[in-house]
Design a protein around this motif. Structure first.
Motif, PDB file in Angstrom:
ATOM      1  N   ILE A   1       0.845  -1.206   0.000  1.00 54.82           N
ATOM      2  CA  ILE A   1       0.000   0.000   0.000  1.00 54.82           C
ATOM      3  C   ILE A   1       0.877   1.251   0.000  1.00 54.82           C
ATOM      4  CG2 ILE A   1      -1.605   1.357   1.422  1.00 54.82           C
ATOM      5  CD1 ILE A   1      -2.879  -1.339   2.257  1.00 54.82           C
ATOM      6  N   TRP A   2       1.949   1.209   0.793  1.00 52.79           N
ATOM      7  CA  TRP A   2       2.867   2.349   0.847  1.00 52.79           C
ATOM      8  C   TRP A   2       3.499   2.596  -0.522  1.00 52.79           C
ATOM      9  CZ3 TRP A   2       8.543   1.922   2.312  1.00 52.79           C
ATOM     10  CH2 TRP A   2       9.141   3.182   2.393  1.00 52.79           C
ATOM     11  N   PHE A   3       4.018   1.531  -1.135  1.00 51.30           N
ATOM     12  CA  PHE A   3       4.631   1.693  -2.455  1.00 51.30           C
ATOM     13  C   PHE A   3       3.616   2.197  -3.473  1.00 51.30           C
ATOM     14  CE2 PHE A   3       8.155  -1.513  -1.450  1.00 51.30           C
ATOM     15  CZ  PHE A   3       9.083  -0.509  -1.249  1.00 51.30           C
ATOM     16  N   GLY A   4       2.375   1.737  -3.372  1.00 49.83           N
ATOM     17  CA  GLY A   4       1.338   2.164  -4.295  1.00 49.83           C
ATOM     18  C   GLY A   4       0.943   3.623  -4.121  1.00 49.83           C
ATOM     19  N   SER A   5       1.151   4.151  -2.919  1.00 50.87           N
ATOM     20  CA  SER A   5       0.771   5.536  -2.665  1.00 50.87           C
ATOM     21  C   SER A   5       1.882   6.533  -3.000  1.00 50.87           C
ATOM     22  CB  SER A   5       0.375   5.713  -1.193  1.00 50.87           C
ATOM     23  OG  SER A   5       1.504   5.566  -0.351  1.00 50.87           O
TER      24      SER A   5
END
Length: 142
Positions: free
Chosen positions: A47-51
């Motif tokens: 989720i962090w990488f996607g954000s």
């Protein structure tokens, strides 16, 4: 059933498995819960990488940016760390050593070795001071 068995909880629930450091846990539930914890961590990192913006360099990634990306991440990781600590304490107790040994999971590098060694060591046969058998615990006398 012996008198000690009547003072034991031989069918603890999911809350005990995830949150309590009291008792013994066998290898199978130990590995299953650890994999669950690692999957949740992987999802959070994904989720962090996607954000993030696609132009962020790998060298610019840091823990502060991770924590700031979602205010729930620190709470999530505190809960996951507690689950892992409680699990490792119960695993230590299952093989017959003090739960204080679990504090080794806070030492970088050694933590991975400790988690894997505990996962492969067999349970202590028969009752010990922490429970009558794996996945159980003694109740306090009232």
């Amino acid at each position: 059933m012996s008198s000690n068995d009547s003072q034991a909880n031989v069918t603890p629930g999911l809350g005990w498995l995830l949150a309590s450091p009291i008792g013994r846990v066998g290898r199978e539930p130990y590995w299953l819960v650890l994999f669950l914890v690692w999957i949740v961590i992987g999802i959070a990192i994904n989720i962090w990488f996607g954000s993030m913006d696609s132009d962020v360099a790998i060298d610019d990634l840091n823990l502060q940016g991770f924590v700031e990306s979602n205010p729930l991440f620190p709470i999530l990781f505190f809960v996951l760390q507690w689950v892992e600590l409680a699990l490792v304490i119960k695993r230590c107790q299952d093989i017959g050593i003090s739960g204080f040994t679990a504090l080794l999971i806070f030492i970088p590098g050694i933590n991975i070795i400790v988690v894997f060694v505990l996962g492969f060591m067999p349970s202590e046969q028969g009752p010990n001071r922490f429970g009558p058998f794996p996945n159980s615990y003694y109740r306090r006398k009232t």
